[in-house]
Scaffold this motif. Structure first.
Motif, PDB file in Angstrom:
ATOM      1  N   LYS A 248      20.061  48.131-104.153  1.00 34.39           N
ATOM      2  CA  LYS A 248      20.115  49.277-105.057  1.00 34.39           C
ATOM      3  C   LYS A 248      21.513  49.854-105.228  1.00 34.39           C
ATOM      4  N   ASP A 249      22.477  49.404-104.431  1.00 32.22           N
ATOM      5  CA  ASP A 249      23.814  49.959-104.552  1.00 32.22           C
ATOM      6  C   ASP A 249      24.520  49.414-105.793  1.00 32.22           C
ATOM      7  N   VAL A 250      25.463  50.200-106.296  1.00 32.54           N
ATOM      8  CA  VAL A 250      26.236  49.819-107.475  1.00 32.54           C
ATOM      9  C   VAL A 250      27.354  48.868-107.058  1.00 32.54           C
ATOM     10  N   MET A 251      27.596  47.824-107.867  1.00 33.61           N
ATOM     11  CA  MET A 251      28.657  46.875-107.531  1.00 33.61           C
ATOM     12  C   MET A 251      29.134  46.142-108.765  1.00 33.61           C
ATOM     13  N   GLN A 252      30.340  45.608-108.659  1.00 33.99           N
ATOM     14  CA  GLN A 252      30.893  44.717-109.678  1.00 33.99           C
ATOM     15  C   GLN A 252      31.466  43.499-108.978  1.00 33.99           C
ATOM     16  N   ASP A 253      31.154  42.334-109.495  1.00 39.36           N
ATOM     17  CA  ASP A 253      31.611  41.084-108.897  1.00 39.36           C
ATOM     18  C   ASP A 253      32.120  40.187-110.015  1.00 39.36           C
ATOM     19  N   ARG A 254      33.422  39.929-110.024  1.00 42.21           N
ATOM     20  CA  ARG A 254      34.035  39.104-111.070  1.00 42.21           C
ATOM     21  C   ARG A 254      34.844  38.001-110.410  1.00 42.21           C
ATOM     22  N   ALA A 255      34.630  36.756-110.854  1.00 42.87           N
ATOM     23  CA  ALA A 255      35.347  35.635-110.242  1.00 42.87           C
ATOM     24  C   ALA A 255      35.551  34.531-111.261  1.00 42.87           C
ATOM     25  N   LEU A 268      30.196  33.828-118.440  1.00 42.97           N
ATOM     26  CA  LEU A 268      28.863  34.263-118.013  1.00 42.97           C
ATOM     27  C   LEU A 268      28.918  35.717-117.557  1.00 42.97           C
ATOM     28  N   TYR A 269      27.960  36.485-118.018  1.00 44.07           N
ATOM     29  CA  TYR A 269      27.900  37.899-117.645  1.00 44.07           C
ATOM     30  C   TYR A 269      26.450  38.310-117.450  1.00 44.07           C
ATOM     31  N   ARG A 270      26.190  39.041-116.368  1.00 49.35           N
ATOM     32  CA  ARG A 270      24.852  39.571-116.102  1.00 49.35           C
ATOM     33  C   ARG A 270      24.978  40.977-115.546  1.00 49.35           C
ATOM     34  N   LYS A 271      24.069  41.843-115.959  1.00 46.94           N
ATOM     35  CA  LYS A 271      24.063  43.217-115.453  1.00 46.94           C
ATOM     36  C   LYS A 271      22.635  43.651-115.191  1.00 46.94           C
ATOM     37  N   LEU A 272      22.432  44.345-114.091  1.00 49.63           N
ATOM     38  CA  LEU A 272      21.111  44.826-113.688  1.00 49.63           C
ATOM     39  C   LEU A 272      21.156  46.342-113.583  1.00 49.63           C
ATOM     40  N   VAL A 273      20.274  47.033-114.313  1.00 52.30           N
ATOM     41  CA  VAL A 273      20.207  48.497-114.257  1.00 52.30           C
ATOM     42  C   VAL A 273      18.749  48.933-114.131  1.00 52.30           C
ATOM     43  N   GLU A 432      25.359  52.927-114.503  1.00 52.90           N
ATOM     44  CA  GLU A 432      25.866  52.162-113.371  1.00 52.90           C
ATOM     45  C   GLU A 432      24.781  51.240-112.839  1.00 52.90           C
ATOM     46  N   GLY A 433      25.184  50.060-112.451  1.00 55.41           N
ATOM     47  CA  GLY A 433      24.233  49.091-111.923  1.00 55.41           C
ATOM     48  C   GLY A 433      24.956  48.012-111.157  1.00 55.41           C
ATOM     49  N   ARG A 434      24.424  46.824-111.248  1.00 62.59           N
ATOM     50  CA  ARG A 434      25.030  45.678-110.573  1.00 62.59           C
ATOM     51  C   ARG A 434      25.533  44.728-111.655  1.00 62.59           C
ATOM     52  N   ASP A 435      26.822  44.414-111.596  1.00 67.16           N
ATOM     53  CA  ASP A 435      27.527  43.779-112.703  1.00 67.16           C
ATOM     54  C   ASP A 435      28.231  42.525-112.186  1.00 67.16           C
ATOM     55  N   VAL A 436      27.869  41.353-112.740  1.00 69.14           N
ATOM     56  CA  VAL A 436      28.413  40.081-112.249  1.00 69.14           C
ATOM     57  C   VAL A 436      28.997  39.273-113.404  1.00 69.14           C
ATOM     58  N   THR A 437      30.226  38.807-113.232  1.00 71.41           N
ATOM     59  CA  THR A 437      30.905  38.018-114.259  1.00 71.41           C
ATOM     60  C   THR A 437      31.460  36.735-113.641  1.00 71.41           C
TER      61      THR A 437
END
Length: 444
Positions: A248-255, A268-273, A432-437
């Motif tokens: 449930k914590d907010v985060m961003q992960d880009r690599a 590729l991009y995904r976000k969870l809210v 705000e949510g979980r954000d992955v790129t």
């Protein structure tokens, strides 16, 4: 004289059209779906279809890979063993008329049969809930089948490991991060006793939904259900403790990553809210669908204009919004950059376009267009095709743990959705949510 003839002809055509339209509307409102409780199932749903060839039975248990904390992928292995326990022996029969699935949210089994053989087919289908009847040697052999299935899935998908990495980042320590197919070292160590335990905990008829589709009446179905025998059917779990599906914590992960056997560089991009409140399941799903249709379009506020047709940043792209269970919504975007465009440039253009629409909302004209298109799409489904469409809609809902509603519910929901509903939903995607790129380049 000819003038009056053509006038009468025109009036006749208009009158006929009105009759057809009136008939179409009445058919929409009279398409039937029967849903009721029938022991020992949680519920039974019947979609009658006079034109269907045969009767299709679907038994769906609301337990998938994300529902437990056993070895990763064990639910899929259990599905193999339970299906073979019920249908084992006749390879042709299984290949042509029955199969099964496991995903994060459910485990299901289906069988095609005839009205004449309905009792036997249904009795066989529900036997997947009986205790596993496989010996140790057979279970060991089936592990090899699962290993080959894993290899096939991975070999055919160059981005498989990238998506798995994104799953772990997006869902964190939640069970949605688990792999449905599992990993080879873990698959090779599956134990029959663990599989039997998980099967007992998840294959409970009192928690399952039986979906029936075909040329069969409710009375005939009820008669067959009342004649079935159930081998030690378990009661539903009382106050079950479900594992946490997402962090449930907010985060961003880009690599940035490099992948071989890939044809093109890929963004590729995904976000969870968190999903906000909605009036009804059909209304909520319709709002999401309209938002998705608008964003992937070339209409003002959509992604296609700025990214493809105006600035030529993306050669192609895929955009998707999915409701996850009942609490979350996930945004997915993938794209291949156009010639001479870097992944970073594509990323910047995508976020600028998306943020602008999410912040400012859709224009009335764009909303009216996508709403009209969806209404036409739903209303133009031929009456003979409506049962099959309902079957597909209901099955998708059961497979992914979504509330059940029908095609007719969706048609009614579209009528009630307003621009403010869609724009309010779009603003939740800004939260705000979980954000992955992942910036994926081809190994050269």
């Amino acid at each position: 004289m000819k003038k009056f003839f053509y006038i009468f002809l025109l009036l006749g055509a208009v009158f006929t059209l009105c009759l057809l339209m009136d008939k179409k509307i009445s058919l929409i409102t009279t398409t039937k779906i029967y849903q009721h409780k029938s022991a020992p199932f949680e519920k039974v749903v019947l979609v009658p279809s006079p034109d269907a060839e045969g009767v299709f039975l679907y038994l769906v248990f609301p337990s998938g890979e994300a529902s437990h904390t056993f070895d990763e992928g064990l639910a899929h292995y259990v599905e193999h063993l339970a299906w073979l326990s019920a249908f084992g022996g006749d390879q042709d029969e299984r290949a042509l008329h029955s199969n099964a699935w496991t995903n994060h949210f459910s485990t299901g089994y289906w069988r095609k049969t005839s009205k004449e053989d309905l009792h036997h087919a249904m009795q066989t289908l529900i036997s997947v809930a009986n205790p596993l009847k496989v010996d140790a040697d057979f279970a060991l052999e089936e592990r090899k089948i699962v290993l080959r299935e894993h290899d096939f899935r991975v070999t055919e998908r160059p981005l498989y490991n990238v998506f798995r990495d994104m799953d772990r980042a997006l869902y964190g320590d939640g069970t949605l991060a688990r792999s449905v197919i599992g990993q080879p070292p873990v698959i090779a160590s599956y134990a029959l006793d663990a599989a039997a335990t998980l099967h007992k905990e998840t294959h409970i008829l009192a928690e399952a939904t039986l979906l029936v589709y075909g040329n069969i009446s409710q009375a005939r179905l009820d008669a067959v259900l009342s004649s079935l025998s159930f081998e030690g059917a378990s009661a539903p779990k009382v106050n079950p403790v479900l594992p946490k599906m997402v962090s449930k914590d907010v985060m961003q992960d880009r690599a940035a990553v490099t992948v071989s056997r890939l044809n093109d560089d890929t963004f590729l991009y995904r976000k969870l809210v968190r999903l906000g409140p909605c009036d009804s399941p059909a209304h909520c799903a319709t709002v999401v669908r309209l938002a998705e249709n608008a964003l992937e379009s070339a209409l003002p506020g959509g992604l296609a204009g700025p990214l493809r047709f105006d600035q030529f940043v993306a050669r192609s792209f895929s955009f998707d919004i999915q409701v996850i269970g009942t609490d979350y919504v996930e945004v997915y975007f993938s794209a291949h950059p156009d010639n001479g465009v870097s992944l970073k440039t594509l990323e910047t253009a995508f976020h600028a376009t998306l943020q602008n629409t999410l912040k400012n909302g859709l224009h009335q004209g764009t909303f009216d267009r996508v709403k009209s298109r969806l209404q036409d799409q739903l209303n133009n489904v031929l009456e003979r095709d409506r049962p099959n469409d309902n079957r597909g809609l209901l099955l998708d809902q059961l497979m992914f743990a979504k509330p059940i509603f029908s095609l007719e519910d969706q048609i009614n929901a579209v009528e009630g959705v307003r621009l403010k509903d869609v724009n309010s939903f779009l603003k939740t995607l800004l939260g705000e949510g979980r954000d992955v790129t992942r910036l994926v380049t081809v190994e050269r």
